[in-house]
Structures are given as C-alpha cells and as structure tokens.
Design a protein around this motif. Structure first.
Motif, PDB file in Angstrom:
ATOM      1  N   LEU A  26      -4.651   4.118  -0.734  1.00 46.24           N
ATOM      2  CA  LEU A  26      -5.051   2.949  -1.536  1.00 46.24           C
ATOM      3  C   LEU A  26      -4.833   3.236  -3.016  1.00 46.24           C
ATOM      4  CD1 LEU A  26      -8.080   1.994   0.655  1.00 46.24           C
ATOM      5  CD2 LEU A  26      -6.251   0.404   0.010  1.00 46.24           C
ATOM      6  N   THR A  27      -5.149   4.460  -3.440  1.00 46.24           N
ATOM      7  CA  THR A  27      -4.875   4.862  -4.828  1.00 46.24           C
ATOM      8  C   THR A  27      -3.395   4.687  -5.139  1.00 46.24           C
ATOM      9  OG1 THR A  27      -6.687   6.437  -5.103  1.00 46.24           O
ATOM     10  CG2 THR A  27      -4.693   6.894  -6.327  1.00 46.24           C
ATOM     11  N   GLU A  28      -2.559   5.158  -4.223  1.00 45.60           N
ATOM     12  CA  GLU A  28      -1.111   5.080  -4.443  1.00 45.60           C
ATOM     13  C   GLU A  28      -0.659   3.628  -4.579  1.00 45.60           C
ATOM     14  OE1 GLU A  28       1.127   8.042  -4.484  1.00 45.60           O
ATOM     15  OE2 GLU A  28      -0.895   8.661  -5.018  1.00 45.60           O
ATOM     16  N   ARG A  29      -1.440   2.718  -4.018  1.00 43.60           N
ATOM     17  CA  ARG A  29      -1.101   1.296  -4.094  1.00 43.60           C
ATOM     18  C   ARG A  29      -1.862   0.583  -5.213  1.00 43.60           C
ATOM     19  NH1 ARG A  29       1.223  -0.773   0.775  1.00 43.60           N
ATOM     20  NH2 ARG A  29       1.780   0.944   2.153  1.00 43.60           N
ATOM     21  N   GLY A  30      -2.572   1.368  -6.025  1.00 39.88           N
ATOM     22  CA  GLY A  30      -3.274   0.777  -7.165  1.00 39.88           C
ATOM     23  C   GLY A  30      -4.576   0.092  -6.790  1.00 39.88           C
ATOM     24  N   ARG A  31      -5.147   0.489  -5.671  1.00 45.40           N
ATOM     25  CA  ARG A  31      -6.419  -0.113  -5.232  1.00 45.40           C
ATOM     26  C   ARG A  31      -7.552   0.890  -5.406  1.00 45.40           C
ATOM     27  NH1 ARG A  31      -5.259  -5.423  -5.061  1.00 45.40           N
ATOM     28  NH2 ARG A  31      -3.448  -5.849  -3.773  1.00 45.40           N
ATOM     29  N   SER A  32      -8.700   0.400  -5.811  1.00 44.57           N
ATOM     30  CA  SER A  32      -9.854   1.278  -6.008  1.00 44.57           C
ATOM     31  C   SER A  32     -10.750   1.248  -4.770  1.00 44.57           C
ATOM     32  CB  SER A  32     -10.650   0.828  -7.232  1.00 44.57           C
ATOM     33  OG  SER A  32     -11.114  -0.489  -7.029  1.00 44.57           O
ATOM     34  N   ALA A  33     -11.467   2.345  -4.573  1.00 42.23           N
ATOM     35  CA  ALA A  33     -12.304   2.442  -3.364  1.00 42.23           C
ATOM     36  C   ALA A  33     -13.565   3.237  -3.651  1.00 42.23           C
ATOM     37  CB  ALA A  33     -11.517   3.135  -2.253  1.00 42.23           C
ATOM     38  N   VAL A  34     -14.607   2.927  -2.910  1.00 42.66           N
ATOM     39  CA  VAL A  34     -15.757   3.825  -2.829  1.00 42.66           C
ATOM     40  C   VAL A  34     -15.762   4.363  -1.409  1.00 42.66           C
ATOM     41  CG1 VAL A  34     -18.267   3.986  -2.803  1.00 42.66           C
ATOM     42  CG2 VAL A  34     -17.133   2.673  -4.590  1.00 42.66           C
ATOM     43  N   HIS A 428      -2.039   3.306   7.971  1.00 38.14           N
ATOM     44  CA  HIS A 428      -1.941   1.913   8.423  1.00 38.14           C
ATOM     45  C   HIS A 428      -3.026   1.046   7.802  1.00 38.14           C
ATOM     46  CE1 HIS A 428       0.559   2.814  12.290  1.00 38.14           C
ATOM     47  NE2 HIS A 428       1.117   3.236  11.186  1.00 38.14           N
ATOM     48  N   SER A 429      -4.262   1.572   7.811  1.00 36.05           N
ATOM     49  CA  SER A 429      -5.359   0.731   7.314  1.00 36.05           C
ATOM     50  C   SER A 429      -5.157   0.430   5.830  1.00 36.05           C
ATOM     51  CB  SER A 429      -6.710   1.406   7.553  1.00 36.05           C
ATOM     52  OG  SER A 429      -6.786   2.607   6.831  1.00 36.05           O
ATOM     53  N   ALA A 430      -4.682   1.420   5.065  1.00 36.79           N
ATOM     54  CA  ALA A 430      -4.488   1.189   3.627  1.00 36.79           C
ATOM     55  C   ALA A 430      -3.423   0.116   3.407  1.00 36.79           C
ATOM     56  CB  ALA A 430      -4.085   2.488   2.943  1.00 36.79           C
ATOM     57  N   ARG A 431      -2.369   0.184   4.195  1.00 35.69           N
ATOM     58  CA  ARG A 431      -1.310  -0.829   4.046  1.00 35.69           C
ATOM     59  C   ARG A 431      -1.860  -2.219   4.378  1.00 35.69           C
ATOM     60  NH1 ARG A 431       2.238  -2.115   8.061  1.00 35.69           N
ATOM     61  NH2 ARG A 431       2.119  -0.060   9.037  1.00 35.69           N
ATOM     62  N   HIS A 432      -2.627  -2.295   5.464  1.00 36.75           N
ATOM     63  CA  HIS A 432      -3.147  -3.605   5.868  1.00 36.75           C
ATOM     64  C   HIS A 432      -4.139  -4.153   4.842  1.00 36.75           C
ATOM     65  CE1 HIS A 432      -2.011  -2.350  10.206  1.00 36.75           C
ATOM     66  NE2 HIS A 432      -1.024  -2.972   9.603  1.00 36.75           N
ATOM     67  N   VAL A 433      -4.981  -3.274   4.296  1.00 40.45           N
ATOM     68  CA  VAL A 433      -5.944  -3.716   3.275  1.00 40.45           C
ATOM     69  C   VAL A 433      -5.189  -4.215   2.042  1.00 40.45           C
ATOM     70  CG1 VAL A 433      -7.653  -2.873   1.606  1.00 40.45           C
ATOM     71  CG2 VAL A 433      -7.885  -2.284   4.017  1.00 40.45           C
ATOM     72  N   ASP A 434      -4.182  -3.455   1.634  1.00 43.28           N
ATOM     73  CA  ASP A 434      -3.412  -3.829   0.442  1.00 43.28           C
ATOM     74  C   ASP A 434      -2.749  -5.196   0.647  1.00 43.28           C
ATOM     75  OD1 ASP A 434      -2.240  -3.410  -2.114  1.00 43.28           O
ATOM     76  OD2 ASP A 434      -0.372  -2.801  -1.130  1.00 43.28           O
ATOM     77  N   GLU A 435      -2.171  -5.394   1.822  1.00 46.22           N
ATOM     78  CA  GLU A 435      -1.512  -6.684   2.097  1.00 46.22           C
ATOM     79  C   GLU A 435      -2.538  -7.818   2.069  1.00 46.22           C
ATOM     80  OE1 GLU A 435       2.023  -4.732   4.872  1.00 46.22           O
ATOM     81  OE2 GLU A 435       0.403  -5.865   5.848  1.00 46.22           O
ATOM     82  N   TYR A 436      -3.699  -7.537   2.644  1.00 46.95           N
ATOM     83  CA  TYR A 436      -4.761  -8.557   2.678  1.00 46.95           C
ATOM     84  C   TYR A 436      -5.194  -8.920   1.257  1.00 46.95           C
ATOM     85  CZ  TYR A 436      -9.348 -10.616   3.698  1.00 46.95           C
ATOM     86  OH  TYR A 436     -10.433 -11.453   3.761  1.00 46.95           O
ATOM     87  N   LEU A 437      -5.416  -7.887   0.433  1.00 49.83           N
ATOM     88  CA  LEU A 437      -5.885  -8.132  -0.936  1.00 49.83           C
ATOM     89  C   LEU A 437      -4.815  -8.866  -1.746  1.00 49.83           C
ATOM     90  CD1 LEU A 437      -7.636  -4.698  -1.641  1.00 49.83           C
ATOM     91  CD2 LEU A 437      -8.765  -6.919  -1.379  1.00 49.83           C
ATOM     92  N   THR A 438      -3.572  -8.490  -1.538  1.00 55.29           N
ATOM     93  CA  THR A 438      -2.482  -9.165  -2.258  1.00 55.29           C
ATOM     94  C   THR A 438      -2.449 -10.641  -1.874  1.00 55.29           C
ATOM     95  OG1 THR A 438      -1.220  -7.119  -2.302  1.00 55.29           O
ATOM     96  CG2 THR A 438       0.020  -9.147  -2.682  1.00 55.29           C
ATOM     97  N   ALA A 439      -2.542 -10.894  -0.567  1.00 57.08           N
ATOM     98  CA  ALA A 439      -2.503 -12.291  -0.101  1.00 57.08           C
ATOM     99  C   ALA A 439      -3.686 -13.075  -0.651  1.00 57.08           C
ATOM    100  CB  ALA A 439      -2.496 -12.325   1.426  1.00 57.08           C
TER     101      ALA A 439
END
Ligand SMILES: Cc1cc2nc3c(=O)[nH]c(=O)nc-3n(C[C@H](O)[C@H](O)[C@H](O)COP(=O)(O)OP(=O)(O)OC[C@H]3O[C@@H](n4cnc5c(N)ncnc54)[C@H](O)[C@@H]3O)c2cc1C
Length: 456
Positions: A26-34, A428-439
C-alpha cells in the motif's frame, strides 16, 4: 497532512506476513495504513526466538525457490538463505513393524516413488496449480481424507508406514481430518515432482530467521503506522467507512480494512454486519492443522539423523537441528499432540518417553516450543483444509465483503499454508484496496510524501 489529521486509507488487522506485505504494498501505491497487531511482535505464525545461541524458528521456517513470492522478497532484500545443514550425510529411518528401520538410498528412492504414486491425482486435479481453479473432480477426491487415500496405495508395509508418516507431517493433525487434495496441490506446485516437493517442504531456511525478512518488509512500509499490543475486538462497516475497535476501547476509522486474521481466529472478532455464513462456518469448524513443533535438547552427539513414524506414534518426525560433543538439538514434530505423554514444554520425562520409539535410549534435557493451537491469535498451525473445505470455503474466504478485504496464508491461491501464500495474499489485497480507493475517488499521497516516514 499526516494519518493523524486525515485518518488512514486502510486499517490492516494482523501483522503476520500477509498484513505486513499488504502494508508495504500500500505504501508503494501511495496509500497510508494503520496496522494493528495483537502481539508484542510482528510475524504471527512465524516466530524466530533466540535460544542457546540459535535463531530458532518456532513457527514457519522453510522456504524454496519454487515459492515465487517469498523468494522474490528474499532476493529483494538480500536475505541470506542456507540449505538445512543436517542434510549432509543424513541417516534416515522410519519406525515400521515396531522397530526403527534404517533406509538405504534405494529405500529412499522407492519411498519417494510411493509418495509420487500417492500424489499422482495432482496431475489431473491441479493442472494449473498457480490458478484459482482446480478439477474437474469426477471421483470426488476433494472429499477424500489423507487416510482414505492412503488405503488406495498398494506398496510394501515399510513404504506405507513412510508415506503415512509423511501424511501426518503435512496434515499436522489427524490424517482422517486432513484433505488428500492438500498433498495433491503441493505436489502440483512442486512441478508434479515428489522429490522437489520434499525439498520445498524442508530444505532451505533463512540464516538469521524469518524475522529478518518480515523486518525488512515492515521497514519499507513507510506509510504504515504499525501498532503492536493492539488486539482488535470489533469491526463495523457502513456505506461510508470501516470502524475498528481495539480491546482497550480505542477506535480507528478508515474507508477500507484488510483483515489478515487466521481462518481459525476470524470468529474471535465481532463483525457488524456479521461476516458471510461460509466464513463463520469455516472458522468454527477450523482447518485441521493442530500439531506441535518444538526443539528438544538431548544428551550426547547423535549426529545427523531424521526418523519418521506413522500416525500411531505420538512423534511423527524428529530431525537433528544441531549437534556437537556437548549435546544435540532436535526438531520434533507431533501431528496429534493429544497422543503425547508430554503435558507441557517443561515435561522432560514425557518428551523422553515420546521419543523412545524413534530414538531408543535418547535422554532429553530441555524443550523449547510454542503452543500454536492454544495461542488465541492463531488457534492452529499451518492451514490444512479438511475434506471438502477446498471447494466449500476457499473461494469465499478470499471474497471481499463491502469495505473489508481479506488476506491470509490460509486462503491464498497457490502456496496456501505457507509464508509464500501469505505474501501473495498481501500483494493481492493491496492491489484490490488501491483499485477500490481509486474508484471511490480517494487520492494517493504525492511521491514526495512517500519518501518521508510518517510513523510516530
Ligand atoms: C509450527 C509451524 C510451522 C510452519 N512451518 C512453515 C514452513 O516451514 N514454511 C512455510 O512457508 N510456512 C510454514 N508455516 C505456515 C506459515 O507460518 C503461515 O502460513 C504464515 O506465516 C501465515 O501468515 P499470515 O500473515 O497469513 O497469518 P499469521 O502469521 O497468523 O498473521 C495473522 C496475525 O493476526 C494477528 N491477530 C490475531 N488476532 C488478532 C486480533 N484480534 N487483533 C489484531 N491482530 C490479531 C496475529 O497475532 C498474527 O500476527 C508454519 C506454521 C506453523 C505454525
């Protein structure tokens, strides 16, 4: 803006390889996480413990180049691997007909052939082992236990005992409760080769332990605020967000969450709305992995030795870990801990009794281990599905529910039950989360922010 100002893009529940990989991705995709981890350490069912000058792996240990995800991570961080040292000049034996039978090279070749025979349905059931699909299964092999499939094997009693011991080892629980498809799948993943499969299962480990690898991944998860000692008790979601509540009452809100809880643990967290019936049923019936792995110090130099034993024995595999004139460390695997005369890791006499059929005369001095099945954050060992679970629960365990995404070594596509599968599920989960957030219109952090750590 920091996580504190804006809230994270995602809450990750669990800091094993699945959760930490998801955080890094998620970091690599520019997304923040706790990331919320119940224990006081990362790693989950991998656990490198320092003892007597050794980095002992109390959980997940062995890795192999056939496992593409973990091997890529090892390469990425330059983590040093080694071939399990005792393979050099190893004396191999099996308990059969009430005695320990030493195996010649010919015997071992025949035993590997017998295992290949056992696993042969893997060729047609798993023609593409890295894909989600499997089958067709006209003979209903998906419902067959390892024990039932063993009854179909036509080999000598010695070879049968050897294969039965191998079933106990992989099942790491009673073999009538473990699905035969688990063996077929791993055989297929190993290039439909029993020899390669044995290498993948126990030939290569990390010199400084799995903690070095998970530490390297976590260090690169710069946009993740990793919180240890943070057990989650309740997760609610609505049309707008996910709210995660810790046992200390603290709450965190985010547009999405990645749930990496082990399958057997899912039901220990309250979900509102409840998780799908299939996920809840799977967690309630659990997977079959419930064995015990421990390190046992014995008197004297016993050399490099590996002894297998069929299910009737309380110990099913013992192998030298290290040895010198002062004594030897063994790794001991017991698939059915209920059969063990040993009651706790302090019970020297119980372990000594359990080892006699495999190593007559051996004298135990101390034991180091971790009771994964009674660990509330694991409730089991590696994930071995019960007969029928592959078809009934695997696709659903991975299925997103609203804003909740699921990742786990217990439900990954290919090397499920392994560190490799946990890492794959994190990708996989990071990719799916990123796609969801982008959408949903959530912007990523700018590249400049990616270079500045935001951990407290
Ligand atoms: C004894 C043993 C030997 C093994 N040997 C091997 C091997 O040789 N090779 C191999 O590849 N694999 C092996 N495995 C399997 C491998 O370790 C696992 O498949 C893998 O580590 C699973 O990773 P994960 O992230 O999916 O799950 P976990 O590692 O279980 O991570 C889940 C995390 O969630 C946390 N958690 C649980 N409940 C909560 C809560 N309420 N709130 C917050 N956090 C919570 C847990 O503490 C844990 O850290 C072995 C496992 C065991 C137990």
């Amino acid at each position: 803006m920091s996580i504190k100002d804006s809230g994270p893009d995602v809450v990750i529940v669990g800091g094993g390889f699945a959760g930490v990989t998801a955080a890094r991705e998620l970091t690599e995709r520019g997304r923040s996480a706790v990331l919320l981890e119940a224990r006081d350490r990362l790693g989950g069912r991998t656990y490198t413990a320092d003892h007597d000058g050794h980095a002992m792996e109390l959980g997940g240990t062995w890795v192999h180049p056939l496992q593409p995800h973990v091997w890529a991570e090892i390469d990425r961080y330059g983590v040093e691997t080694e071939t399990f040292p005792v393979l050099e000049g190893l004396r191999q034996a099996v308990v059969s007909g009430g005695r320990v039978v030493d195996l010649s090279d010919d015997d071992i070749a025949q035993a590997i052939d017998a295992l290949a025979q056992y696993c042969a349905p893997g060729t047609t059931l798993f023609p593409e082992p890295y894909s989600e699909t499997w089958g067709p299964d006209p003979d209903g092999l998906g419902d067959r236990s390892m024990r039932q499939h063993l009854e179909t094997l036509n080999v000598t009693p010695l070879l049968r005992d050897w294969v039965e011991a191998m079933c106990s080892l992989l099942a790491f629980g009673p073999i009538d409760q473990a699905a035969a498809t688990e063996y077929f799948r791993i055989y297929a993943l190993s290039g439909w080769s029993a020899e390669q499969m044995l290498a993948a299962l126990s030939a290569t480990k990390l010199v400084k332990g799995t903690r070095e690898l998970i530490g390297a991944i976590a260090a690169q998860a710069r946009l993740a605020d990793i919180r240890l000692n943070s057990p989650v008790r309740r997760i609610t979601q609505n049309d707008d967000h996910v709210r995660v509540e810790l046992t200390d009452g603290d709450t965190i809100t985010a547009p999405t969450a990645v749930i990496t809880l082990p399958m057997n643990v899912l039901n220990t967290v309250e979900f509102d709305p409840p998780l799908s019936q299939t996920k809840r049923t799977a967690s309630a019936e659990r997977h079959a992995g419930a064995g015990m792995k421990c390190y046992v110090r014995v008197k004297g130099d016993i050399g490099n030795v590996a002894v297998l034993a069929p299910e009737a024995q309380s110990v099913n595999w013992v192998v030298t870990y290290d040895h010198d004139a002062n004594g030897s460390w063994l790794i001991v695997f017991a698939a059915n801990p209920k059969r063990l005369p040993m009651k706790s890791f302090d019970d020297i006499a119980g372990m000594q009794e359990a080892l006699q059929p495999l190593l007559p005369g051996v004298e135990v001095e101390s034991i180091v281990g971790w009771d994964w099945s009674n660990d509330p954050h694991a409730l089991g060992t590696w994930c071995i599905y019960r007969p029928g679970q592959l078809a009934q629960v695997l696709p659903e365990l991975r299925t997103t529910e609203g804003r909740l995404f699921f990742a786990s070594g217990d439900s990954s596509e290919s090397w499920r039950s392994f560190i490799d599968g946990a890492i794959e599920s994190g990708y996989h989960s990071a990719r799916h989360v990123d796609e969801y957030l982008t959408a949903a219109g959530h912007q990523t952090l700018s590249p400049a922010r990616l270079n500045s750590p935001i951990k407290a």
